[in-house]
Scaffold this motif. Structure first.
Motif, PDB file in Angstrom:
ATOM      1  N   LEU A 223       0.853  -1.188   0.000  1.00  0.00           N
ATOM      2  CA  LEU A 223       0.000   0.000   0.000  1.00  0.00           C
ATOM      3  C   LEU A 223       0.887   1.236   0.000  1.00  0.00           C
ATOM      4  CD1 LEU A 223      -2.779   1.338   0.187  1.00  0.00           C
ATOM      5  CD2 LEU A 223      -2.651   1.108   2.672  1.00  0.00           C
ATOM      6  N   ASN A 224       0.776   2.026  -1.061  1.00  0.00           N
ATOM      7  CA  ASN A 224       1.586   3.232  -1.229  1.00  0.00           C
ATOM      8  C   ASN A 224       0.680   4.445  -1.088  1.00  0.00           C
ATOM      9  OD1 ASN A 224       3.390   5.208  -1.877  1.00  0.00           O
ATOM     10  ND2 ASN A 224       3.886   4.459  -3.906  1.00  0.00           N
ATOM     11  N   LEU A 225       0.854   5.196   0.006  1.00  0.00           N
ATOM     12  CA  LEU A 225       0.068   6.410   0.274  1.00  0.00           C
ATOM     13  C   LEU A 225       0.970   7.647   0.347  1.00  0.00           C
ATOM     14  CD1 LEU A 225      -2.340   5.027   3.027  1.00  0.00           C
ATOM     15  CD2 LEU A 225      -2.867   5.398   0.616  1.00  0.00           C
ATOM     16  N   SER A 226       2.058   7.621  -0.372  1.00  0.00           N
ATOM     17  CA  SER A 226       3.010   8.738  -0.320  1.00  0.00           C
ATOM     18  C   SER A 226       2.488   9.947  -1.093  1.00  0.00           C
ATOM     19  CB  SER A 226       4.355   8.295  -0.893  1.00  0.00           C
ATOM     20  OG  SER A 226       4.209   7.920  -2.252  1.00  0.00           O
ATOM     21  N   LYS A 227       3.029  11.122  -0.738  1.00  0.00           N
ATOM     22  CA  LYS A 227       2.735  12.395  -1.413  1.00  0.00           C
ATOM     23  C   LYS A 227       1.256  12.775  -1.353  1.00  0.00           C
ATOM     24  CE  LYS A 227       6.599  11.848  -4.626  1.00  0.00           C
ATOM     25  NZ  LYS A 227       7.028  11.761  -6.047  1.00  0.00           N
ATOM     26  N   ASN A 228       0.633  12.433  -0.259  1.00  0.00           N
ATOM     27  CA  ASN A 228      -0.737  12.894   0.017  1.00  0.00           C
ATOM     28  C   ASN A 228      -0.663  13.830   1.226  1.00  0.00           C
ATOM     29  OD1 ASN A 228      -2.459  11.329  -1.913  1.00  0.00           O
ATOM     30  ND2 ASN A 228      -1.482   9.618  -0.871  1.00  0.00           N
ATOM     31  N   LYS A 229      -0.592  15.111   0.951  1.00  0.00           N
ATOM     32  CA  LYS A 229      -0.267  16.093   1.984  1.00  0.00           C
ATOM     33  C   LYS A 229      -1.366  16.255   3.035  1.00  0.00           C
ATOM     34  CE  LYS A 229      -1.962  19.951  -0.828  1.00  0.00           C
ATOM     35  NZ  LYS A 229      -1.603  21.247  -1.434  1.00  0.00           N
ATOM     36  N   HIS A 230      -2.565  15.726   2.792  1.00  0.00           N
ATOM     37  CA  HIS A 230      -3.653  15.883   3.754  1.00  0.00           C
ATOM     38  C   HIS A 230      -3.704  14.753   4.776  1.00  0.00           C
ATOM     39  CE1 HIS A 230      -5.227  19.212   1.424  1.00  0.00           C
ATOM     40  NE2 HIS A 230      -5.240  18.459   0.339  1.00  0.00           N
ATOM     41  N   LEU A 231      -2.938  13.691   4.583  1.00  0.00           N
ATOM     42  CA  LEU A 231      -2.941  12.578   5.541  1.00  0.00           C
ATOM     43  C   LEU A 231      -2.132  12.953   6.775  1.00  0.00           C
ATOM     44  CD1 LEU A 231      -2.495   9.486   3.192  1.00  0.00           C
ATOM     45  CD2 LEU A 231      -4.603  10.465   4.086  1.00  0.00           C
ATOM     46  N   ASP A 232      -2.677  12.635   7.947  1.00  0.00           N
ATOM     47  CA  ASP A 232      -2.043  13.016   9.208  1.00  0.00           C
ATOM     48  C   ASP A 232      -2.042  11.826  10.169  1.00  0.00           C
ATOM     49  OD1 ASP A 232      -4.712  12.861   9.598  1.00  0.00           O
ATOM     50  OD2 ASP A 232      -4.996  14.889  10.380  1.00  0.00           O
ATOM     51  N   ASP A 233      -1.868  12.120  11.455  1.00  0.00           N
ATOM     52  CA  ASP A 233      -1.812  11.055  12.468  1.00  0.00           C
ATOM     53  C   ASP A 233      -3.139  10.306  12.593  1.00  0.00           C
ATOM     54  OD1 ASP A 233       0.776  11.795  12.946  1.00  0.00           O
ATOM     55  OD2 ASP A 233       0.280  13.086  14.653  1.00  0.00           O
ATOM     56  N   PHE A 234      -4.247  11.009  12.405  1.00  0.00           N
ATOM     57  CA  PHE A 234      -5.549  10.341  12.460  1.00  0.00           C
ATOM     58  C   PHE A 234      -5.686   9.332  11.322  1.00  0.00           C
ATOM     59  CE2 PHE A 234      -6.236  14.403  14.620  1.00  0.00           C
ATOM     60  CZ  PHE A 234      -6.809  13.969  15.803  1.00  0.00           C
ATOM     61  N   ALA A 235      -5.124   9.656  10.164  1.00  0.00           N
ATOM     62  CA  ALA A 235      -5.140   8.711   9.045  1.00  0.00           C
ATOM     63  C   ALA A 235      -4.312   7.464   9.370  1.00  0.00           C
ATOM     64  CB  ALA A 235      -4.621   9.388   7.785  1.00  0.00           C
ATOM     65  N   CYS A 236      -3.184   7.648  10.046  1.00  0.00           N
ATOM     66  CA  CYS A 236      -2.369   6.491  10.462  1.00  0.00           C
ATOM     67  C   CYS A 236      -3.130   5.593  11.427  1.00  0.00           C
ATOM     68  CB  CYS A 236      -1.072   6.978  11.100  1.00  0.00           C
ATOM     69  SG  CYS A 236       0.070   7.782   9.964  1.00  0.00           S
ATOM     70  N   ASP A 237      -3.846   6.198  12.353  1.00  0.00           N
ATOM     71  CA  ASP A 237      -4.647   5.413  13.285  1.00  0.00           C
ATOM     72  C   ASP A 237      -5.759   4.663  12.554  1.00  0.00           C
ATOM     73  OD1 ASP A 237      -5.469   4.806  16.141  1.00  0.00           O
ATOM     74  OD2 ASP A 237      -7.282   5.771  15.386  1.00  0.00           O
ATOM     75  N   LYS A 238      -6.339   5.304  11.548  1.00  0.00           N
ATOM     76  CA  LYS A 238      -7.374   4.643  10.751  1.00  0.00           C
ATOM     77  C   LYS A 238      -6.800   3.449   9.982  1.00  0.00           C
ATOM     78  CE  LYS A 238     -11.543   4.742   8.821  1.00  0.00           C
ATOM     79  NZ  LYS A 238     -12.818   4.719   9.550  1.00  0.00           N
ATOM     80  N   ILE A 239      -5.613   3.608   9.400  1.00  0.00           N
ATOM     81  CA  ILE A 239      -4.968   2.515   8.669  1.00  0.00           C
ATOM     82  C   ILE A 239      -4.662   1.359   9.620  1.00  0.00           C
ATOM     83  CG2 ILE A 239      -2.901   1.875   7.374  1.00  0.00           C
ATOM     84  CD1 ILE A 239      -2.869   4.824   6.384  1.00  0.00           C
ATOM     85  N   ALA A 240      -4.185   1.689  10.821  1.00  0.00           N
ATOM     86  CA  ALA A 240      -3.864   0.637  11.798  1.00  0.00           C
ATOM     87  C   ALA A 240      -5.109  -0.134  12.213  1.00  0.00           C
ATOM     88  CB  ALA A 240      -3.198   1.264  13.017  1.00  0.00           C
TER      89      ALA A 240
END
Length: 309
Positions: A223-240
């Motif tokens: 899964l490649n989610l690079s260069k998406n400037k709007h993703l933050d720590d909440f997005a990481c928690d969602k992915i986890a």
């Protein structure tokens, strides 16, 4: 109690010496009492039946018309079906209020007064701010989770549509060396062969709301989610949370996302199947205690390699 007392009084009166009767006479009196009780019960049942018959006749006379039945059905609708009903109603009846300038008496209408009392920022910075807000709202709305799409074509193809339509590319298990870059290459119905293995969603302006579509991807490996400037720590928690039970996801690329910090990287330890985590050019990569964070991460998941540069 009253009935028993009457029976005992009759027996006492029958057994007194002044009036001695035979057992046959006593039995006759008991039979008469039973008959009287039975008659009372029959009369009560007849009265209840007459009342029910009157109610049914009144209901038959007051038959609801079709319009009343429709109105009643609208009221009785369950809360689950209420949203779909209102969506259909809004599509059929467009409630558009006509804006008026003058009222019936020839004076200024309330619509015009409301328009004049509102503070409009018509400066260049204000117009730019309004355009940015409109663009952001449209992006969030277009990346939302659509239940109808997932139910018709399944989560694999729904996620592929979301990524490819915005310029990404995907690979499936039945064609491991083929990159799909156009939505026309996907079927319009659910197909078991299409199982996502690689998703390249880099630089397609993904937001937090778009991650709701990445569900039930059990075959996903990269899964490649690079260069998406709007993703933050909440997005990481969602992915986890989405991939905490995954057994196939081995590579996760979060590079060039400037809003991701060390707190977001800490949440990714729940993905036990990870073997490579790329966090280069993020705030987490410049964290002064990044070495300690890597040690703590590898204690939980020793098979994972964190790439900073």
């Amino acid at each position: 109690m009253f009935r028993h007392s009457i029976n005992s009084f009759i027996y006492r009166s029958l057994l007194t010496p002044n009036c001695c009767y035979f057992s046959s006479q006593i039995a006759k009196t008991n039979v008469n009492l039973v008959k009287s009780d039975f008659k009372q019960q029959q009369q009560q049942e007849l009265s209840v039946k007459t009342e029910t018959n009157e109610l049914t006749t009144t209901q038959e006379t007051n038959v609801l018309s079709e319009e009343d039945k429709r109105a009643l059905a609208m009221v009785i609708k369950s809360p689950v079906d209420l949203d779909t009903y209102w969506e259909m109603a809004l599509k059929e009846k467009k409630f558009v209020k006509k804006q008026t300038i003058l009222d019936k008496k020839g004076g200024i209408s309330t619509d015009l007064l409301k328009f004049l009392h509102h503070k409009y920022d018509i400066s260049i910075p204000g117009i730019k701010r309004r355009l940015r807000y409109y663009i952001e709202f449209r992006e969030i709305y277009n990346q939302r989770y659509i239940n109808r799409r997932h139910t018709i074509i399944g989560p694999e193809l729904a996620t592929a549509h979301l990524v490819v339509y915005r310029g990404g590319r995907v690979q499936f298990r039945h064609a491991p060396n083929v990159w799909y870059t156009k939505c026309k290459q996907f079927p319009n119905i659910y197909d078991e062969r299409y199982r996502l293995t690689v998703v390249d969603a880099s630089n397609i302006k993904l937001r937090y709301e778009a991650l709701d579509n990445f569900i039930l991807l059990n075959s996903l490996q990269e899964l490649n989610l690079s260069k998406n400037k709007h993703l933050d720590d909440f997005a990481c928690d969602k992915i986890a949370r989405l991939f905490r039970n995954s057994k196939n996801l081995t590579t996760l690329d979060l590079s060039d996302n400037p809003l991701i910090t060390s707190r977001g990287i800490e949440t990714l330890h729940r993905i036990r199947s990870l073997k490579k985590l790329i966090i280069s050019r993020t705030k987490a990569a410049n964290y002064p205690f990044i070495d300690l964070l890597i040690i703590l991460f590898t204690d939980v998941n020793p098979n994972c390699e964190i790439i900073i540069k």
